[in-house]
Design a protein around this motif. Structure first.
Motif, PDB file in Angstrom:
ATOM      1  N   VAL A  63       0.857  -1.195   0.000  1.00 22.64           N
ATOM      2  CA  VAL A  63       0.000   0.000   0.000  1.00 22.64           C
ATOM      3  C   VAL A  63       0.886   1.236   0.000  1.00 22.64           C
ATOM      4  O   VAL A  63       2.051   1.200   0.449  1.00 22.64           O
ATOM      5  N   PRO A  64       0.378   2.369  -0.502  1.00 25.01           N
ATOM      6  CA  PRO A  64       1.174   3.600  -0.555  1.00 25.01           C
ATOM      7  C   PRO A  64       1.517   4.121   0.841  1.00 25.01           C
ATOM      8  O   PRO A  64       0.896   3.737   1.837  1.00 25.01           O
ATOM      9  N   GLU A  65       2.477   5.003   0.894  1.00 28.97           N
ATOM     10  CA  GLU A  65       2.863   5.631   2.154  1.00 28.97           C
ATOM     11  C   GLU A  65       1.686   6.422   2.718  1.00 28.97           C
ATOM     12  O   GLU A  65       0.969   7.096   1.983  1.00 28.97           O
ATOM     13  N   GLY A  66       1.509   6.312   4.012  1.00 31.52           N
ATOM     14  CA  GLY A  66       0.387   6.984   4.667  1.00 31.52           C
ATOM     15  C   GLY A  66      -0.813   6.084   4.892  1.00 31.52           C
ATOM     16  O   GLY A  66      -1.753   6.447   5.599  1.00 31.52           O
ATOM     17  N   VAL A  67      -0.814   4.901   4.270  1.00 31.91           N
ATOM     18  CA  VAL A  67      -1.914   3.949   4.415  1.00 31.91           C
ATOM     19  C   VAL A  67      -1.400   2.724   5.169  1.00 31.91           C
ATOM     20  O   VAL A  67      -0.316   2.208   4.875  1.00 31.91           O
ATOM     21  N   THR A  68      -2.155   2.268   6.140  1.00 29.88           N
ATOM     22  CA  THR A  68      -1.833   1.036   6.857  1.00 29.88           C
ATOM     23  C   THR A  68      -3.014   0.080   6.774  1.00 29.88           C
ATOM     24  O   THR A  68      -4.144   0.493   6.507  1.00 29.88           O
TER      25      THR A  68
ATOM     26  N   LEU B 288      -8.644  -0.479   6.062  1.00 28.86           N
ATOM     27  CA  LEU B 288      -7.636   0.365   5.427  1.00 28.86           C
ATOM     28  C   LEU B 288      -7.627   1.724   6.115  1.00 28.86           C
ATOM     29  O   LEU B 288      -8.576   2.503   5.986  1.00 28.86           O
ATOM     30  N   LYS B 289      -6.566   2.011   6.848  1.00 26.19           N
ATOM     31  CA  LYS B 289      -6.482   3.238   7.635  1.00 26.19           C
ATOM     32  C   LYS B 289      -5.564   4.259   6.960  1.00 26.19           C
ATOM     33  O   LYS B 289      -4.604   3.900   6.279  1.00 26.19           O
ATOM     34  N   GLY B 290      -5.841   5.539   7.208  1.00 25.83           N
ATOM     35  CA  GLY B 290      -4.992   6.600   6.715  1.00 25.83           C
ATOM     36  C   GLY B 290      -5.349   7.062   5.319  1.00 25.83           C
ATOM     37  O   GLY B 290      -6.302   6.577   4.696  1.00 25.83           O
ATOM     38  N   GLN B 291      -4.556   8.024   4.811  1.00 29.44           N
ATOM     39  CA  GLN B 291      -4.794   8.608   3.499  1.00 29.44           C
ATOM     40  C   GLN B 291      -3.496   8.626   2.696  1.00 29.44           C
ATOM     41  O   GLN B 291      -2.408   8.750   3.243  1.00 29.44           O
TER      42      GLN B 291
END
Length: 839
Positions: free
Chosen positions: A472-477, A500-503
């Motif tokens: 997943v991209p940076e900022g997403v956990t 899927l947490k974060g943006q």
């Protein structure tokens, strides 16, 4: 109406439930079910209706509302006790109120209370629940809308309170049902045990379709739907957007992803069967097993079908494995003190006892035989495989499932629900917690093919070393919500949920890599998914994920013992936040807009649910509605009454006086339901029941305890291996006759009984035998030719019998085998090749 168990009502009163309308929204492997129930109070006074009804196993209610005339009241999810208090306060003050709560003991039973309906007033109750669709042996996804609420056997006593009323013998409400299917896979077809209108596809890709139940259906049996996708085994990842109104970072506010993992087993894996294992068959022998499998003509009794199935199983086991057979009711017994090596002698001994098995063991107490089985040590290099057959339900479902789960690393559990009303929570739950497979035998289904399918699953290798990796991209956990899956067997499917947490400021795509090993071969699947789904497709996946987390917390709470307050608080908090029911929460709705306050006493009415194999609501059902138990039900529920919990290993030639199994006291009440009663062939004579005041239940005395202990000691005896007398007639089905004649090693002997199966004489068989082969090889070749020629459509039932026979022939290395097959085809009118026989 007929009074039952003390409720005072002197006139026949119409049941207030008039119709049920159900809408299904299927999303890939999950479904959201919306049920509308219309009530009308046709009595002269204000009414409180109580409706105890079944839901599918592991369903989670996520919406509850009521419409009274033009006013809609949406229920709130609250702590269960506080919801009950609010309902009682509202009803006692004359307000209209509605309460929906899950049973404390079993997740597939709910109680709906409809309070304070004025005379002539109608109410429409809307209930929405979500669930995962179960996978069947033929890869179909199964949905079942249960109509039947079987009596549930309860091994221990608990409190009782408010009485209830029976209903007329006809279910007075009808069912309408519509289905909307949306999938990332092409829809192949949809089948049902009830008449359906034609399936209508709404897009060119056949990923969106609708269908409806034909009009006029009487809700007198389970409605079963089977959904087939074209690429069922293809792993898929589906993302559902979070709710805009929910807090970001919460389960309902973030996107949730569902991964479906249903590995396909290649042909070479399917054909590689283990020859090791310990096979334990546990068969329900309660009184209801002496009922017909279905209402059709010449339907076999359930216990007869179980006996025939055990015959096939015993003949299909590999040489050198271990096995045992248990029968259970209100007590239990086993054929052998512990599992024994499968041989000609032990197989024949077991078959003699199977032929004498009867449905004569009273109620349905599963927990005690399971505890006894798990207490015995496993055999090294022989993994334990448990096969459970039952047609009933138990009231301690969660306790049974917890026990199975606690032993998941030492065994697998395959479960079979027989007939209408077998508990979905119990059957699917045991298979799920035991890493096995669940099958339901309903309507005109035959038990044998489904059981033999499960035996094949038990003998095949498993998918293991399962891992899930995220990109997943940076900022997403990614927060995994599902427990880890260590292994999957043929016929099993896993649904995994993740939050899927974060943006991410840039990329909108992610990937999940699922790896596993199948027969020492690594398999890798990479699935792409979007981080920001644009289409709002509802909240089904979120609600299923919440249900998954809640069930895990409930299991953790039950295992934690006394210190559970923190876990209980977490369950209530998540349940309320997600709007998904749990064992500690309930939906409550109070009509605060009504200007009319109802005064005077309320009439209480029980709304009937179709019931099978019992003349009245069971003790647990009435207890849930607060009704008192009869004397005999209380007696049946006394802990360790007589032989209630005694394990018996019975020597065949010894006669042990058995206590009459506790049964429900007969009431002047017909069986509920519009369907004709399934004929029962109980051979036990009815005994007169004395009327005894409810308050006069005798306490157990030291003498009663010692008597019980003494009787338990008497029946714990060594096993002798002599045959029981008299022996019943052989099975009438030629296939079963043939199977019954096979030896444990896989061969047949050239005898008159074998010739009878072929419609020949023993002399005809002997005179046509090729000179190069002996009688056993000739007989075995003939048996294989007959199976392939005359019963090819039943191959799933005799596949293991034939495999053993072919292996035995190959081990003999006979001369003239080609001539033997040719002569056998001429004799039996077949056209089977050596390759087809695999010899």
């Amino acid at each position: 109406m007929v009074n039952c168990c003390g409720l005072v009502s002197e006139k026949n009163v119409p049941v207030p439930l008039k119709s049920i309308s159900v809408e299904l929204q299927v999303r890939d492997h999950g479904v959201s079910v919306s049920s509308s129930l219309q009530y009308v109070n046709e009595e002269d006074g204000a009414l409180e209706a109580v409706f105890v009804f079944p839901l599918p196993a592991d369903a989670a209610v996520c919406h509850f509302s009521a419409r009274i005339e033009e006013q809609e009241i949406v229920a709130e999810l609250r702590d269960k006790q506080s919801a009950r208090d609010q309902y009682d306060d509202a009803v006692s003050s004359g307000q209209q109120a509605f309460l929906l709560e899950e049973s404390d003991e079993s997740s597939d039973v709910f109680k709906l209370s409809v309070g304070c309906l004025s005379p002539g007033q109608s109410a429409v109750i809307n209930i929405v629940y979500v669930m995962e669709l179960s996978v069947q042996a033929d890869h179909a996804l199964r949905f079942c809308l249960p109509a039947v609420l079987n009596p549930r056997y309860t091994p221990t006593a608990s409190a009782a309170g408010v009485p209830e009323v029976s209903s007329a013998s006809v279910i007075p409400y009808t069912l309408s049902l519509s289905v909307d299917v949306r999938s990332s896979d092409r829809i192949s077809r949809l089948e049902s045990n009830c008449p359906l209108d034609p399936l209508v596809f709404l897009d060119a890709l056949h990923t969106h379709a609708t269908v409806s139940l034909s009009a006029g259906h009487r809700f007198d049996k389970d409605v079963e739907l089977l959904l087939y996708y074209e690429n069922t085994h293809q792993p898929r990842a589906v993302v559902e957007a979070g709710a805009a109104t929910a807090q970001p970072g919460s389960l309902m506010g973030d996107p949730v992803l569902m991964i479906s993992l249903y590995p396909e087993f290649p042909a070479d894996v399917m054909s590689s069967l283990t020859s090791q294992g310990e096979f334990v068959f546990v068969v329900d022998r309660s009184g209801s097993m002496d009922c017909s499998m279905h209402n059709g003509k010449d339907a076999p009794m359930r216990i007869e079908s179980a006996r025939d199935t055990l015959l096939l199983l015993l003949k299909s086991l590999p040489m050198g494995c271990y096995f045992n057979i248990y029968g259970f009711g209100s007590h239990f017994e086993s054929f052998f003190p512990q599992s024994v090596v499968y041989s000609e002698d032990t197989m024949e001994e077991a078959l003699k006892r199977v032929k004498n098995m009867k449905a004569d063991m009273g109620g349905t107490e599963i927990l005690q035989p399971l505890k006894h089985i798990y207490s015995q040590s496993c055999y090294p290099d022989h993994p334990r495989q448990l096969f459970m057959f039952t047609d009933g339900e138990v009231w301690n479902t969660k306790e049974v499932l917890d026990l199975v789960k606690s032993h998941v690393h030492s065994h697998r559990c395959f479960s079979f629900g027989i007939g209408e009303g077998a508990s979905t929570a119990l059957i699917t739950g045991m298979a799920r917690e035991g890493s096995g497979h669940a099958q339901f035998i309903t309507g005109t289904d035959r038990m044998q093919p489904k059981v033999m399918q499960s035996l094949r699953f038990a003998l095949q290798p498993a998918v293991d070393n399962i891992s899930v990796d995220w990109t997943v991209p940076e900022g997403v956990t990614v927060d995994m919500l599902s427990p880890p899956v260590s292994a999957l067997f043929q016929g099993q499917r896993a649904l995994l949920y993740a939050q899927l947490k974060g943006q991410s400021s840039g990329k909108t795509e992610g990937a999940v890599t699922v790896k596993y090993r199948l027969k020492d071969q690594p398999v890798t699947n990479q699935l792409q998914f979007t981080l920001k789904p644009t289409e709002d497709t509802g909240r089904t996946i979120h609600q299923l994920a919440a249900r998954c987390v809640l069930r895990g917390l409930e299991l953790e709470e039950r295992a934690a013992g006394a210190d559970t307050q923190a876990l209980r608080s977490r369950i209530v908090e998540l349940s309320v936040q997600a709007g998904v029911s749990s064992v500690h929460t309930a939906f409550i709705a109070v009509n605060t807009h009504s200007k009319q306050t109802i005064t005077g006493p309320l009439l209480q009415r029980r709304v009937p649910v179709q019931q099978m194999a019992a003349p009245m609501f069971s003790a647990p059902m009435r207890r849930m509605c607060g009704s008192p138990l009869t004397f005999h039900e209380r007696l049946a529920e006394s802990p360790r009454t007589a032989l209630g919990n005694a394990h018996r290993t019975i020597a065949p030639k010894q006669t042990i006086p058995a206590l009459a199994a506790p049964r429900m006291a007969p009431c002047a009440m017909p069986m509920l339901g519009a369907a004709p009663k399934v004929p029962c062939n109980s051979k036990s004579k009815k005994k007169k029941v004395s009327k005894i005041a409810l308050g006069s239940m005798p306490k157990r005395t030291p003498m009663m305890e010692s008597d019980s202990a003494m009787m338990s000691d008497d029946v714990m005896m060594d096993v002798s291996y002599s045959a029981p007398d008299p022996e019943p007639l052989p099975p009438a089905d030629p296939l079963l006759q043939l199977v019954s004649l096979q030896k444990a090693s896989g061969h047949w002997e050239l005898k008159a009984a074998l010739a009878d199966v072929f419609g020949k004489t023993e002399d005809e068989l002997a005179n046509r035998r090729p000179a190069q082969v002996d009688g056993s090889v000739w007989a075995t070749v003939l048996a294989l030719i007959w199976l392939h020629t005359c019963r090819s459509e039943d191959q799933v039932e005799w596949q293991f019998v034939a495999m053993k026979a072919a292996a035995w022939i190959r081990s003999q290395k006979p001369d003239g085998l080609s001539q033997c097959v040719c002569d056998g085809n001429l004799l039996l009118g077949g056209h089977v090749t050596e390759d087809a026989l695999e010899i």
